[in-house]
Design an enzyme around this catalytic site. Structure first.
Site, PDB file in Angstrom:
ATOM      1  N   ALA A   1      51.262 -20.263  43.355  1.00  0.00           N
ATOM      2  CA  ALA A   1      52.614 -19.745  43.555  1.00  0.00           C
ATOM      3  C   ALA A   1      53.396 -20.581  44.560  1.00  0.00           C
ATOM      4  O   ALA A   1      54.578 -20.897  44.340  1.00  0.00           O
ATOM      5  CB  ALA A   1      52.549 -18.287  43.999  1.00  0.00           C
ATOM      6  N   GLN A   2      52.777 -20.942  45.690  1.00  0.00           N
ATOM      7  CA  GLN A   2      53.504 -21.636  46.744  1.00  0.00           C
ATOM      8  C   GLN A   2      54.092 -22.975  46.295  1.00  0.00           C
ATOM      9  O   GLN A   2      55.269 -23.255  46.576  1.00  0.00           O
ATOM     10  CB  GLN A   2      52.606 -21.817  47.964  1.00  0.00           C
ATOM     11  CG  GLN A   2      52.702 -20.686  48.961  1.00  0.00           C
ATOM     12  CD  GLN A   2      54.114 -20.501  49.488  1.00  0.00           C
ATOM     13  OE1 GLN A   2      54.789 -21.447  49.888  1.00  0.00           O
ATOM     14  NE2 GLN A   2      54.574 -19.272  49.485  1.00  0.00           N
TER      15      GLN A   2
ATOM     16  N   PHE B   1      57.692 -17.979  39.358  1.00  0.00           N
ATOM     17  CA  PHE B   1      58.013 -18.321  40.739  1.00  0.00           C
ATOM     18  C   PHE B   1      58.990 -19.491  40.830  1.00  0.00           C
ATOM     19  O   PHE B   1      59.961 -19.443  41.587  1.00  0.00           O
ATOM     20  CB  PHE B   1      56.731 -18.657  41.505  1.00  0.00           C
ATOM     21  CG  PHE B   1      55.891 -17.455  41.813  1.00  0.00           C
ATOM     22  CD1 PHE B   1      56.282 -16.549  42.784  1.00  0.00           C
ATOM     23  CD2 PHE B   1      54.708 -17.224  41.131  1.00  0.00           C
ATOM     24  CE1 PHE B   1      55.514 -15.440  43.070  1.00  0.00           C
ATOM     25  CE2 PHE B   1      53.925 -16.112  41.412  1.00  0.00           C
ATOM     26  CZ  PHE B   1      54.330 -15.210  42.380  1.00  0.00           C
TER      27      PHE B   1
ATOM     28  N   VAL C   1      62.495 -20.163  23.985  1.00  0.00           N
ATOM     29  CA  VAL C   1      62.965 -21.522  23.721  1.00  0.00           C
ATOM     30  C   VAL C   1      62.076 -22.176  22.661  1.00  0.00           C
ATOM     31  O   VAL C   1      60.849 -22.088  22.721  1.00  0.00           O
ATOM     32  CB  VAL C   1      62.961 -22.353  25.020  1.00  0.00           C
ATOM     33  CG1 VAL C   1      63.289 -23.814  24.730  1.00  0.00           C
ATOM     34  CG2 VAL C   1      63.946 -21.764  26.025  1.00  0.00           C
TER      35      VAL C   1
ATOM     36  N   GLU D   1      37.973 -12.912  41.257  1.00  0.00           N
ATOM     37  CA  GLU D   1      38.672 -11.662  41.577  1.00  0.00           C
ATOM     38  C   GLU D   1      38.353 -10.574  40.559  1.00  0.00           C
ATOM     39  O   GLU D   1      38.104  -9.413  40.919  1.00  0.00           O
ATOM     40  CB  GLU D   1      40.177 -11.913  41.651  1.00  0.00           C
ATOM     41  CG  GLU D   1      40.576 -12.763  42.848  1.00  0.00           C
ATOM     42  CD  GLU D   1      42.038 -13.173  42.845  1.00  0.00           C
ATOM     43  OE1 GLU D   1      42.568 -13.519  43.914  1.00  0.00           O
ATOM     44  OE2 GLU D   1      42.656 -13.163  41.752  1.00  0.00           O
TER      45      GLU D   1
ATOM     46  N   ASP E   1      53.782 -24.942  37.174  1.00  0.00           N
ATOM     47  CA  ASP E   1      52.706 -25.339  36.263  1.00  0.00           C
ATOM     48  C   ASP E   1      53.185 -26.248  35.147  1.00  0.00           C
ATOM     49  O   ASP E   1      52.373 -26.831  34.431  1.00  0.00           O
ATOM     50  CB  ASP E   1      52.064 -24.089  35.646  1.00  0.00           C
ATOM     51  CG  ASP E   1      51.308 -23.267  36.677  1.00  0.00           C
ATOM     52  OD1 ASP E   1      50.459 -23.833  37.374  1.00  0.00           O
ATOM     53  OD2 ASP E   1      51.580 -22.064  36.788  1.00  0.00           O
TER      54      ASP E   1
ATOM     55  N   GLY F   1      62.345 -20.027  32.188  1.00  0.00           N
ATOM     56  CA  GLY F   1      61.187 -19.415  32.825  1.00  0.00           C
ATOM     57  C   GLY F   1      61.568 -18.633  34.067  1.00  0.00           C
ATOM     58  O   GLY F   1      62.244 -19.161  34.963  1.00  0.00           O
TER      59      GLY F   1
END
Length: 446
Positions: A336-337, A20, A85, A181, A310, A17
């Site tokens: 993301a963080q 992030f 994968v 958004e 995730d 992956g």
């Protein structure tokens, strides 16, 4: 003895992956004595927090998705492999690919998420989610095509109001960050960017409907911020239905709480689920498919395998921006963080182990708060010790997101594009490919 025979074999780290978690893990291992193979089914790193801006024409794909090979061109201990994968042979320490098997000494699973249709995969073709650049392009095309089709009907004198209204009704299922958004941006697109582009149609008459199954939108934010976001969306013309579950999705629209809503454009922003990584390694997972990991983010029973972002269910103590610690562990959100910090932490664990140094303490999260944009000058910010909604929060949102974009050129181009769009209220949403067979189908009943 040849020179080659005395060169020690470096431990092999396979990272699955390039999001992030995987990206920052690989970067943090730059000086470690390891050889890294980064595997991803896409050849780019996707800055997912801005993907909705590609879907609505605010940004172009290359500004938020730099190629992985370019990102790691100068890091000599990384090679990038474009493949998907299919599984993991934990007994023999191999990652299974369609073409070959990759041996590993350490494995980092940063496989990200998939859109969750809650047991209804047949809805995917009707209501696309926002997961990749291809889906962003599809969503943008659907939105613009709806306006084009409605204009054509009006121009040709086929003004059946019900049919035009179906085309100008946009339904978003899910009132989390992405749904909010998207709803706000579509509303602004219709009422600002497209105004004056059509001669027989008023784009501002479009209906944007946002459905959320829980009691309020942005349920992960403080209630007051959620309420302010709700009010701002309504001021943009978005109609919000909270506590309303969508029961069915088909080509004619949706059924919500037993009521039929006719729409040609339904977008799925309701939720995500983890990849099948837990099944690959035979690990215990939660209902969303996330691997339940140890305090050092390793998979129970497999100290050489780690899961981040995730892919993992992480319970950890936190500190806020001021350094104040939380008393108990909390579940890491799918943002993301946490993925960035988890990737860097796992790299530290591996690096110290390879170097023969003591292992670091359990992972803890530096909580920098939550941000969500609701309009071109309106956002909500929850930094735990400080909460804000409006222009100041929007400035903070813009600064944070530009900072975390990969590459100076991308930051510069994004800032320039935002500035032009802010001044002109225009965006590059007009180009769209129209399938003539779909056009014929659209008007066959007229």
């Amino acid at each position: 003895m040849s020179a080659k025979s005395v060169v020690p074999k470096l431990p092999r780290v396979v990272i699955v992956g390039g999001g992030f978690g995987g990206l920052y893990a690989a970067r943090a291992l730059a000086k470690a004595a390891v050889a890294i193979t980064l595997v991803d089914k896409r050849n780019y790193h996707l800055f997912r927090p801005m993907l909705y801006q590609v879907a609505t024409g605010l940004l172009s794909a290359d500004e938020i998705a730099p190629p992985l090979r370019v990102l790691f061109g100068a890091q000599r201990n990384v090679d990038v492999l474009l493949s998907e994968v299919t599984g993991v042979d934990v007994a023999n320490k191999k990652v299974l690919l369609p073409e070959c098997d990759l041996p590993y000494d350490y494995l980092i699973l940063a496989t990200g998420i998939h859109v969750n249709y809650f047991g209804h995969p047949e809805w995917q073709s009707i209501a696309p989610g926002l997961e990749s650049l291809d889906q962003a392009d599809e969503i943008r095309s659907r939105i613009v095509r709806a306006f084009e089709e409605a204009e054509r009907l009006r121009r040709c004198g086929k003004e059946e109001e019900a049919q035009v209204q179906e085309l100008l009704t946009f339904v978003l299922v899910g009132g989390g960050t992405v749904g909010v958004e998207m709803a706000g941006t579509i509303a602004e697109m219709a009422r600002m960017a497209l105004v004056g582009d059509f001669r027989y149609l008023a784009p501002g008459s479009a209906r944007i409907l946002l459905y959320e199954g829980t009691a309020r939108i942005l349920p992960s934010f403080a209630e007051q911020l959620s309420l302010q976001a709700h009010r701002h969306l309504e001021s943009l013309g978005v109609t919000i239905y909270t506590g309303t579950k969508v029961e069915s999705v088909d080509a004619e629209g949706i059924v919500a709480d037993g009521k039929r809503v006719r729409s040609r454009t339904v977008l799925w922003t309701a939720g995500v689920e983890a990849s099948p990584a837990a099944r690959w390694v035979g690990a215990e997972a939660d209902k969303a498919g996330r691997v339940k990991v140890n305090g050092d983010l390793s998979v129970p029973g497999h100290p050489e395998i780690f899961a981040v972002g995730d892919t993992a269910l992480v319970i950890a103590k936190t500190r806020n921006l001021l350094g104040l610690k939380s008393g108990t562990g909390v579940q890491m959100p799918g943002l993301a963080q946490p993925a960035i910090q988890e990737g860097e932490y796992v790299a530290k664990v591996i690096g110290r182990q390879v170097a023969g140094k003591p292992a670091p303490g359990p992972f803890w999260y530096w909580d920098k708060g939550d941000l969500a944009i609701v309009g071109r000058t309106f956002a909500v910010a929850d930094l735990r010790f400080w909460k804000s909604a409006g222009f100041i929060a929007w400035v903070l949102w813009a600064g944070v997101h530009v900072y975390f974009l990969i590459g100076f050129a991308n930051r510069l181009f994004v800032m320039m594009r935002w500035f032009v769009q802010f001044i002109t209220r225009r965006r590059g949403v007009g180009a769209v490919s129209v399938d003539l067979s779909e056009r014929a189908e659209t008007t066959s009943s007229g």
